[in-house]
Write a protein that holds these residues in place. Structure first.
Motif, PDB file in Angstrom:
ATOM      1  N   LEU A 117      -9.625  -2.071  46.804  1.00 24.36           N
ATOM      2  CA  LEU A 117     -10.852  -2.375  47.422  1.00 24.36           C
ATOM      3  C   LEU A 117     -10.629  -2.275  49.097  1.00 24.36           C
ATOM      4  O   LEU A 117     -11.500  -2.303  49.626  1.00 24.36           O
ATOM      5  CB  LEU A 117     -11.299  -3.622  47.056  1.00 24.36           C
ATOM      6  N   ARG A 119     -10.629  -1.147  52.644  1.00 27.16           N
ATOM      7  CA  ARG A 119     -11.311   0.216  53.301  1.00 27.16           C
ATOM      8  C   ARG A 119     -10.759   0.242  54.680  1.00 27.16           C
ATOM      9  O   ARG A 119     -11.144  -0.682  55.060  1.00 27.16           O
ATOM     10  CB  ARG A 119     -12.901   0.040  53.017  1.00 27.16           C
ATOM     11  N   GLN A 126     -18.276  -0.591  52.134  1.00 31.44           N
ATOM     12  CA  GLN A 126     -18.249  -1.250  50.975  1.00 31.44           C
ATOM     13  C   GLN A 126     -19.631  -1.869  50.661  1.00 31.44           C
ATOM     14  O   GLN A 126     -20.485  -2.441  51.627  1.00 31.44           O
ATOM     15  CB  GLN A 126     -17.338  -2.430  51.284  1.00 31.44           C
ATOM     16  N   GLU A 130     -18.436  -5.460  46.538  1.00 32.87           N
ATOM     17  CA  GLU A 130     -17.155  -4.970  46.606  1.00 32.87           C
ATOM     18  C   GLU A 130     -16.485  -5.896  47.749  1.00 32.87           C
ATOM     19  O   GLU A 130     -15.195  -6.131  47.649  1.00 32.87           O
ATOM     20  CB  GLU A 130     -17.035  -3.565  47.091  1.00 32.87           C
ATOM     21  N   ARG A 131     -17.105  -6.043  48.764  1.00 35.06           N
ATOM     22  CA  ARG A 131     -16.550  -6.769  49.798  1.00 35.06           C
ATOM     23  C   ARG A 131     -16.250  -8.256  49.507  1.00 35.06           C
ATOM     24  O   ARG A 131     -15.351  -8.765  49.790  1.00 35.06           O
ATOM     25  CB  ARG A 131     -17.708  -6.795  51.026  1.00 35.06           C
TER      26      ARG A 131
END
Length: 170
Positions: A117, A119, A126, A130-131
């Motif tokens: 995940l 980035r 994101q 996701e974050r």
């Protein structure tokens, strides 16, 4: 208080509780629950301002474990250097898998979530979920790196960030 085979955990030990990450055993107390006398680990998660009571007889079954070895910490950090492996499944299914990995309490699984995940600045944004998952996994990893390495969380965060940035540079 009877000493059973639970001697692998003692007061002042850092432990990993799967659903909450790294905590410290404050004491081992007896408590009456539904008419039964139970021996409980009293675990403090200082950063979360939370105290958890875990029956000593069920600690291993629940998945509570000692901190990882320094060797395993190094392997987890090496995992971060790998290429992200993102399945082609729908996000809801992937999110569920990431959540299960984080809550497993297994350091290597948590490191895989961070790797997958993460980035860098040039990559797409994101999503909120996701974050959230990334930050939860990163926090669990960082706290365990800090506890095992005997450093504060800021230094551990720096160490993890350096590994993630070295991957980007490669």
């Amino acid at each position: 208080m009877t000493k059973s085979k639970k001697s692998e955990f003692r007061p002042d030990d850092f432990v990993v509780y799967p659903a909450h990450g790294v905590g410290r055993i404050v004491s081992i107390d007896e408590q009456e629950v539904a008419g039964l006398r139970l021996e409980m680990f009293v675990i403090s998660f200082e950063k979360d301002k939370m105290t958890l009571r875990v029956p000593t007889a069920r600690a291993s079954e629940i998945g509570m474990r000692q901190l990882s070895s320094p060797d395993l910490i190094e392997r987890a950090l090496d995992t971060l250097k790998g290429k992200a492996r993102v399945k082609r499944a729908m996000w809801s299914r992937r999110a569920q898998e990431y959540e299960q990995k984080i809550n497993s309490g297994e350091l290597m699984s948590i490191a895989e979530v961070v790797r997958d995940l993460h980035r860098n600045d040039e990559q797409r944004e994101q999503s909120y979920s996701e974050r959230q998952l990334y930050e939860a996994a990163l926090e669990r990893l960082t706290r365990e790196v800090a506890a095992v390495s005997g450093m504060d969380e800021v230094s551990a965060q720096r160490k993890v960030d350096e590994v993630l940035l070295s991957r980007v540079a490669a």
